[in-house]
Design a protein around this motif. Sequence first.
Motif, short mmCIF file in Angstrom:
data_model
loop_
_atom_site.label_atom_id
_atom_site.label_comp_id
_atom_site.label_asym_id
_atom_site.label_seq_id
_atom_site.Cartn_x
_atom_site.Cartn_y
_atom_site.Cartn_z
N ALA A 113 1.23 -0.94 0.25
CA ALA A 113 -0.19 0.46 0.13
C ALA A 113 1.12 1.16 0.42
O ALA A 113 0.47 2.28 -0.43
CB ALA A 113 -1.01 -0.06 1.10
N GLU A 114 1.84 1.32 1.10
CA GLU A 114 3.25 2.30 0.41
C GLU A 114 3.17 2.74 -0.68
O GLU A 114 3.73 3.53 -0.95
CB GLU A 114 3.53 2.07 2.15
N GLY A 115 4.05 1.28 -1.24
CA GLY A 115 4.70 1.00 -2.18
C GLY A 115 4.70 1.80 -3.28
O GLY A 115 4.25 2.91 -4.13
N ILE A 116 2.59 1.34 -3.24
CA ILE A 116 1.95 2.07 -4.68
C ILE A 116 1.39 2.97 -4.62
O ILE A 116 1.77 4.19 -5.28
CB ILE A 116 0.24 1.47 -4.81
N ARG A 117 1.43 4.11 -3.16
CA ARG A 117 1.22 5.71 -3.13
C ARG A 117 3.11 6.35 -3.45
O ARG A 117 2.88 7.16 -4.02
CB ARG A 117 1.09 6.06 -1.32
N HIS A 118 4.17 5.37 -3.34
CA HIS A 118 4.96 6.04 -3.64
C HIS A 118 5.17 5.52 -5.58
O HIS A 118 5.83 7.10 -6.46
CB HIS A 118 6.40 5.18 -2.82
N ILE A 119 4.84 5.02 -6.19
CA ILE A 119 4.94 4.81 -7.64
C ILE A 119 3.95 6.17 -7.67
O ILE A 119 4.17 6.33 -8.84
CB ILE A 119 4.73 3.87 -7.25
N LYS A 120 2.79 6.18 -7.33
CA LYS A 120 1.70 7.15 -8.00
C LYS A 120 2.57 8.17 -7.87
O LYS A 120 2.36 9.23 -8.83
CB LYS A 120 0.56 6.77 -7.10
N ARG A 121 2.86 8.65 -7.24
CA ARG A 121 3.40 9.85 -6.55
C ARG A 121 4.72 10.31 -7.70
O ARG A 121 5.40 11.45 -8.04
CB ARG A 121 4.64 10.01 -5.25
N LEU A 122 5.40 8.93 -7.96
CA LEU A 122 6.79 9.04 -8.59
C LEU A 122 6.25 9.94 -10.06
O LEU A 122 7.26 9.88 -10.83
CB LEU A 122 7.27 7.92 -8.74
N GLY A 123 4.77 9.39 -10.03
CA GLY A 123 3.75 9.76 -11.56
C GLY A 123 4.42 8.52 -12.45
O GLY A 123 3.87 8.36 -13.48
N GLY A 124 4.34 7.05 -12.01
CA GLY A 124 4.01 5.72 -12.15
C GLY A 124 2.63 5.72 -12.31
O GLY A 124 1.74 6.29 -12.02
N VAL A 125 2.38 4.02 -12.99
CA VAL A 125 1.20 4.28 -13.30
C VAL A 125 0.96 2.95 -12.15
O VAL A 125 1.99 2.12 -11.65
CB VAL A 125 0.46 2.91 -14.50
N THR A 126 -0.32 2.87 -11.92
CA THR A 126 -0.43 1.96 -10.47
C THR A 126 -1.84 0.72 -10.33
O THR A 126 -2.42 1.45 -10.77
CB THR A 126 -0.63 2.77 -8.80
N MET A 127 -1.91 -0.24 -10.16
CA MET A 127 -3.08 -1.02 -10.83
C MET A 127 -2.98 -2.15 -8.98
O MET A 127 -2.37 -2.24 -8.30
CB MET A 127 -2.42 -2.13 -11.59
N ALA A 128 -4.55 -2.43 -9.01
CA ALA A 128 -4.74 -3.32 -8.20
C ALA A 128 -5.29 -4.41 -8.89
O ALA A 128 -6.42 -4.40 -8.72
CB ALA A 128 -4.90 -3.02 -6.47
N GLN A 129 -5.06 -5.73 -8.08
CA GLN A 129 -5.98 -6.75 -8.65
C GLN A 129 -7.56 -6.60 -7.60
O GLN A 129 -7.72 -6.20 -6.60
CB GLN A 129 -6.15 -7.91 -7.88
N ASP A 130 -8.74 -6.92 -8.33
CA ASP A 130 -10.33 -6.77 -8.04
C ASP A 130 -10.27 -7.82 -7.01
O ASP A 130 -10.34 -9.11 -6.94
CB ASP A 130 -11.34 -7.00 -8.86
N GLN A 131 -11.88 -7.82 -6.06
CA GLN A 131 -12.02 -8.51 -4.92
C GLN A 131 -11.96 -9.89 -5.49
O GLN A 131 -11.42 -11.31 -4.81
CB GLN A 131 -12.85 -7.71 -3.91
N GLN A 132 -13.13 -10.16 -6.87
CA GLN A 132 -13.71 -11.45 -7.32
C GLN A 132 -11.97 -12.02 -7.86
O GLN A 132 -12.53 -13.28 -7.23
CB GLN A 132 -14.79 -10.72 -8.05
N SER A 133 -11.53 -11.42 -8.04
CA SER A 133 -10.78 -12.74 -8.42
C SER A 133 -9.09 -12.19 -7.36
O SER A 133 -8.80 -13.86 -7.57
CB SER A 133 -9.74 -12.49 -9.88
N SER A 134 -9.40 -11.66 -6.10
CA SER A 134 -8.99 -12.40 -4.83
C SER A 134 -8.80 -13.26 -4.05
O SER A 134 -9.48 -13.42 -4.34
CB SER A 134 -8.40 -11.10 -4.37
N THR A 135 -7.59 -14.50 -4.05
CA THR A 135 -8.18 -15.19 -2.64
C THR A 135 -8.32 -15.01 -1.41
O THR A 135 -9.22 -15.42 -1.37
CB THR A 135 -6.53 -15.84 -2.78
N ILE A 136 -7.02 -13.38 -1.30
CA ILE A 136 -7.62 -12.94 -0.15
C ILE A 136 -7.55 -11.15 -0.48
O ILE A 136 -6.53 -10.71 -0.63
CB ILE A 136 -6.43 -13.22 1.43
N TYR A 137 -8.38 -10.71 0.17
CA TYR A 137 -8.81 -8.91 -0.58
C TYR A 137 -8.33 -7.89 0.61
O TYR A 137 -8.49 -7.23 0.86
CB TYR A 137 -10.29 -9.12 -1.07
N GLY A 138 -7.18 -8.49 0.83
CA GLY A 138 -6.15 -7.47 1.92
C GLY A 138 -5.07 -6.64 1.17
O GLY A 138 -5.78 -5.70 1.23
#
Length: 189
Positions: A133-158
């Motif tokens: 989570a912190e890493g994604i925030r950092h990548i977004k601040r650097l101007g990167g593209v960020t993605m996360a898996q959706d709930q339906q396809s996740s084994t565990i949506y933590g």
Amino acid sequence: MSARNLVVIGVSTGGPLTLKALFRELPALDAAFVVVLHITPQMDYRIAQGLDAVASMPVTLAEDQEFLRSGRIYLAPGGFHLRLNGNQRVVLCEGPRVNYVQPAADVAMLSLTRQLKGKLVGIVLTGMGKDGAEGIRHIKRLGGVTMAQDQQSSTIYGMPKAAADTGAVDFVLPPQKIAAKLKEILDPL
């Protein structure tokens, strides 16, 4: 060929199957892929072999001081944190667990710097807890593209939920759609 484009993936519970589903869909792309999966040293080589069997790009365990190359997938070995020096060179280090795990996605992602050339992509897939989570925030601040898996396809949506909850995730998608988005963003080799 050294990598201009970089994709860093954080994943835990349900990771090997999810990574297979993702990499099975991808052609060889002009990027280095660094995968931080919460694994033990006993399992890392077998998981790298299993991914290598389905991926169109070679999958290896990342080695200390290795330079990233385009069209390759690097799996962080169990029992070490992986940092990237200048977004190009692997640095494996011991040290305390972060978010209760080692390797931790946050350690790899927070080591990234702004890309002068090329694209930076951060992805958080299925898993317990909030690593990435912190890493994604950092990548977004650097101007990167960020993605996360959706709930339906996740084994565990933590982990994907924690990443999405930061407000710094551009796309919430299942693995096949993440693959499609990567094909859109990155050029084939």
